[in-house]
Design a protein around this motif. Sequence first.
Motif: not given
Ligand code: UDP
Length: 350
Positions: A20-21, A24, A190, A192, A197, A217, A242-243, A266, A270-271, A274
């Motif tokens: 997850g986030g 990043l 966007v 997981r 979620k 995702g 997922f990208f 949450e 990060n989304v 973004e």
């Molecule tokens: N993300 C990605 N590609 C996708 C969809 C999501 O790289 O196609 C990444 C997005 O950049 C983010 C992470 O998945 O960094 C989801 O993090 P978020 O902090 O929103 O939630 P977490 O998964 O930590 O609960």
Amino acid sequence: MLKLLFLSTPVGPLGSGIGGGVELTLLNLAQEMSQRGHQVTVVGPEGSKVEHISCQEISGTCQEMIQNNHRDTPIILPENSVLANMWDYGRKVQNDYDLIVNFAFDWLPFYLTPFFTTPIAHFISMGSMTDTFDEMMNRVAVKYPKNIGVYTRSQAATFPFNDACRILGSGLNLSLYNYCESPDNYLAWVGRLSPEKALEDAIEAAEIVNIPLKIFGKITDEEYWQTIRKKYPHAPYQYEGFFNTIELQEKLGKCQALLMTPRWIEAFGNVAIEALACGVPVIAYSRGGPAEIVQHEKTGFLVEPDSISGLVTAINNLHKIERKQCRQQAETEYSLKALGDRFEGWFNEL
Ligand code: UDP
């Protein structure tokens, strides 16, 4: 110049999306610290993809994701655990570093803290999940109150050691995110694909307003995803995949808004930043990290948690948001510089 050892999440390789986030956040921070002249080494599970930074890959079995656990789930450590192997490596090389930074949301790094001679900064990436983890983290917070960092205040408030938490937020390499002024007729979701979620809420809202929803995702809970597919046979949604960041921002930027519907607190989201970086307004339930990020009626809408009709009203009011303001907020609050300043200050103190 600091010599920093970053120990990654043990749930999956960096770049896999399973973590997850925090994946990043770790990569962005490693890049920014190294840009500032610090020496950074990342330690991650085998298969981790880290560009321009030295990475020590460690083999072993990944940890199960903790999200589906109950509060009283005991500590679990698989055979040949990658978490244990990464921390064994950290112990062996600790004298080559000024500071170790832990990104694992797990008990072991906290348990090991007093046994290390090099100080450990713990960046906690989720809200409270289990009693045993809380207890282990609390021990460290009592003994080393400066060593605990979190994303947001609402995340900190889920822990018994709320007062010790240093609030660090998140940040992005904004040069990778293009501002998009004129979106297509789509909504975005966007993250997981996992029950906490609550993707289903976004699908229900999209069905009511009859605007297609694009889903981006990692599917980390296949059973959950199949349940959703069966439950909403006619809703206008499409799973895109997922990208990587470059591709994701391009597709996300063209959407009218990002829907954030988390059932849990949450830690950050990060989304959300973004989306803002692409000029995309964020419609989020008013709790946890998103509630601290979104500027209501300026860069998106904060709606009553778990209210589908709240989401629908917000979608119908999207014309009130200027997309430029969204990008502007990302630039002011969530640049790599802002992230680097907050973390560097913390690291220097430790
Ligand atoms: N993300 C990605 N590609 C996708 C969809 C999501 O790289 O196609 C990444 C997005 O950049 C983010 C992470 O998945 O960094 C989801 O993090 P978020 O902090 O929103 O939630 P977490 O998964 O930590 O609960």
